[in-house]
Scaffold this motif. Structure first.
Motif, PDB file in Angstrom:
ATOM      1  N   LEU A   1      -4.315 -76.788  30.015  1.00 43.48           N
ATOM      2  CA  LEU A   1      -3.260 -77.035  31.220  1.00 43.48           C
ATOM      3  C   LEU A   1      -2.984 -76.009  32.118  1.00 43.48           C
ATOM      4  O   LEU A   1      -3.061 -76.210  33.566  1.00 43.48           O
ATOM      5  CB  LEU A   1      -2.040 -78.147  30.653  1.00 43.48           C
ATOM      6  N   ALA A   2      -2.475 -75.061  31.551  1.00 44.61           N
ATOM      7  CA  ALA A   2      -2.288 -73.891  32.440  1.00 44.61           C
ATOM      8  C   ALA A   2      -1.878 -72.622  31.520  1.00 44.61           C
ATOM      9  O   ALA A   2      -2.094 -72.635  30.240  1.00 44.61           O
ATOM     10  CB  ALA A   2      -0.569 -74.219  32.975  1.00 44.61           C
ATOM     11  N   ILE A   3      -1.950 -71.521  32.305  1.00 47.25           N
ATOM     12  CA  ILE A   3      -1.488 -70.227  31.452  1.00 47.25           C
ATOM     13  C   ILE A   3      -0.452 -69.635  32.111  1.00 47.25           C
ATOM     14  O   ILE A   3      -0.082 -69.804  32.945  1.00 47.25           O
ATOM     15  CB  ILE A   3      -2.768 -69.232  31.818  1.00 47.25           C
ATOM     16  N   GLY A   4       0.103 -68.636  31.124  1.00 47.92           N
ATOM     17  CA  GLY A   4       1.179 -67.923  31.520  1.00 47.92           C
ATOM     18  C   GLY A   4       2.458 -68.371  31.792  1.00 47.92           C
ATOM     19  O   GLY A   4       2.699 -69.278  30.958  1.00 47.92           O
ATOM     20  N   ASN A   5       3.323 -68.107  32.902  1.00 44.24           N
ATOM     21  CA  ASN A   5       4.599 -68.596  33.232  1.00 44.24           C
ATOM     22  C   ASN A   5       4.484 -70.392  33.632  1.00 44.24           C
ATOM     23  O   ASN A   5       5.240 -71.289  33.174  1.00 44.24           O
ATOM     24  CB  ASN A   5       5.273 -68.121  34.363  1.00 44.24           C
ATOM     25  N   GLU A   6       3.254 -70.654  33.845  1.00 38.63           N
ATOM     26  CA  GLU A   6       2.813 -72.062  34.396  1.00 38.63           C
ATOM     27  C   GLU A   6       2.738 -72.846  32.870  1.00 38.63           C
ATOM     28  O   GLU A   6       3.728 -74.072  32.539  1.00 38.63           O
ATOM     29  CB  GLU A   6       1.759 -72.467  35.152  1.00 38.63           C
ATOM     30  N   ALA A   7       2.438 -72.397  32.023  1.00 41.88           N
ATOM     31  CA  ALA A   7       2.181 -72.725  30.620  1.00 41.88           C
ATOM     32  C   ALA A   7       3.624 -72.731  29.851  1.00 41.88           C
ATOM     33  O   ALA A   7       3.896 -73.730  29.324  1.00 41.88           O
ATOM     34  CB  ALA A   7       1.296 -72.031  29.710  1.00 41.88           C
ATOM     35  N   LEU A   8       4.291 -71.779  29.843  1.00 41.28           N
ATOM     36  CA  LEU A   8       5.672 -71.645  29.420  1.00 41.28           C
ATOM     37  C   LEU A   8       6.672 -72.979  30.091  1.00 41.28           C
ATOM     38  O   LEU A   8       7.456 -73.436  29.370  1.00 41.28           O
ATOM     39  CB  LEU A   8       6.154 -70.296  29.435  1.00 41.28           C
ATOM     40  N   ALA A   9       6.231 -73.097  31.152  1.00 42.34           N
ATOM     41  CA  ALA A   9       6.988 -74.015  31.860  1.00 42.34           C
ATOM     42  C   ALA A   9       6.831 -75.560  31.398  1.00 42.34           C
ATOM     43  O   ALA A   9       7.844 -76.409  31.432  1.00 42.34           O
ATOM     44  CB  ALA A   9       7.014 -74.128  33.372  1.00 42.34           C
TER      45      ALA A   9
END
Length: 165
Positions: free
Chosen positions: A48-56
């Motif tokens: 779905l996402a990586i980095g900060n976008e994933a953490l969100a």
């Protein structure tokens, strides 16, 4: 003119931090190397996402966070997760271009270097970056490389070790 046809990424990797510099444009990325995944009905894991976008996305139902670089002995813990993380990262950091060449990647490993890397670990990182989309891979341990060194792919003998190629 020559820089129009160059596409070089400098990746500095730790288990909790992934720093990337697109050498020609100066664009950078510095975030946790995590991947948000959702498992579909048939068991397929969809990124779905990586980095900060994933953490969100961490608290959403059905979303799993994975870090392919977290292991007590080595930086390469889960090849499939690390591969997808780097594929998405390569797309994010590179400037858009119609005929952009696949990137040359300089990977600097910053952890789990006690006693040096084994040949298997070095080969694993090479394969990981190749599958993720790199055209050419350099694996470096040592001091941080300067932008002018990266522009010319110069690796100082006194400053570290070039493990690959």
């Amino acid at each position: 003119m020559l820089n129009l046809f160059r596409n070089t990424l400098y990746i500095r990797l730790q288990a909790d931090l992934l720093r990337v510099l697109h050498v020609e444009s100066g664009k950078s990325f510095s975030e946790a190397p995590v991947l948000a995944l959702r498992t579909e009905e048939r068991g397929k894991r969809v990124p779905l996402a990586i980095g900060n976008e994933a953490l969100a996305l961490r608290d959403r139902d059905g979303v799993e966070l994975a870090n392919g670089f977290r292991h007590p002995r080595t930086l390469l813990a889960d090849f499939a997760v690390a591969e997808k993380t780097l594929q998405l990262l390569l797309k994010r950091v590179q400037p858009p271009a119609l005929l952009r060449p696949r990137p040359t990647v300089v990977l600097q490993l910053l952890e789990h270097l006690e006693g040096g890397l084994t040949v298997i670990e070095t080969r694993g990182f090479y394969e990981l970056l190749s599958v993720a989309g790199a055209r050419k891979v350099y694996i470096w341990t040592g001091r941080e490389l300067q932008r002018h060194e990266l522009e010319h792919l110069q690796f100082p003998e006194a400053g570290g070790n070039l493990l690959w190629p």
